[in-house]
Write a protein that holds these residues in place. Sequence first.
Motif, PDB file in Angstrom:
ATOM      1  N   CYS A 104      -4.521  -0.211  -3.160  1.00  0.00           N
ATOM      2  CA  CYS A 104      -4.056   0.209  -1.998  1.00  0.00           C
ATOM      3  C   CYS A 104      -5.134   0.144  -1.037  1.00  0.00           C
ATOM      4  O   CYS A 104      -4.644  -0.396   0.470  1.00  0.00           O
ATOM      5  CB  CYS A 104      -3.420   1.534  -1.992  1.00  0.00           C
ATOM      6  SG  CYS A 104      -2.058   1.853  -3.002  1.00  0.00           S
ATOM      7  N   ALA A 120       1.002  -1.304  -0.110  1.00  0.00           N
ATOM      8  CA  ALA A 120      -0.001  -0.068  -0.107  1.00  0.00           C
ATOM      9  C   ALA A 120       0.847   1.115   0.101  1.00  0.00           C
ATOM     10  O   ALA A 120       0.758   2.187  -0.698  1.00  0.00           O
ATOM     11  CB  ALA A 120      -0.895  -0.165   1.300  1.00  0.00           C
ATOM     12  N   GLY A 158       0.985   3.470  -3.373  1.00  0.00           N
ATOM     13  CA  GLY A 158       0.530   4.754  -3.049  1.00  0.00           C
ATOM     14  C   GLY A 158       1.520   5.863  -3.460  1.00  0.00           C
ATOM     15  O   GLY A 158       1.155   6.898  -4.049  1.00  0.00           O
ATOM     16  N   TYR A 215      -4.981   3.223  -6.572  1.00  0.00           N
ATOM     17  CA  TYR A 215      -5.328   3.652  -5.233  1.00  0.00           C
ATOM     18  C   TYR A 215      -6.458   2.710  -4.678  1.00  0.00           C
ATOM     19  O   TYR A 215      -6.432   2.581  -3.488  1.00  0.00           O
ATOM     20  CB  TYR A 215      -5.709   5.071  -5.207  1.00  0.00           C
ATOM     21  CG  TYR A 215      -4.930   5.930  -5.435  1.00  0.00           C
ATOM     22  CD1 TYR A 215      -3.331   6.166  -4.842  1.00  0.00           C
ATOM     23  CD2 TYR A 215      -4.819   7.109  -6.406  1.00  0.00           C
ATOM     24  CE1 TYR A 215      -2.429   6.881  -5.176  1.00  0.00           C
ATOM     25  CE2 TYR A 215      -3.808   7.814  -6.913  1.00  0.00           C
ATOM     26  CZ  TYR A 215      -2.573   7.871  -6.204  1.00  0.00           C
ATOM     27  OH  TYR A 215      -1.588   8.752  -6.536  1.00  0.00           O
TER      28      TYR A 215
END
Length: 81
Positions: A62, A20, A24, A59
């Motif tokens: 994530c 993540a 990101g 995203y």
Amino acid sequence: MSTNKENFKKALNFGLLFYAIFVGVSGTISFSVLLLWVVPKDQISSIIAPLLFIALFLYGSCAISILIRSKINKKSGGYNE
């Protein structure tokens, strides 16, 4: 709980968190470089839809990773079980 299972959960938690954070940050850097230096200002409106789908995928993955991590931690009661 066996040591093998505990080590696996720790490794999975770390992997999901690392994914993540890494995706990101790298996605944000890639989008900022793309929008600031690569794509001419007059063509941004024509490529906004593909960029939104890419951003949604990056995203979103994530967020799913963090969600899975929180479910695993909630189910097992954290590391201090």
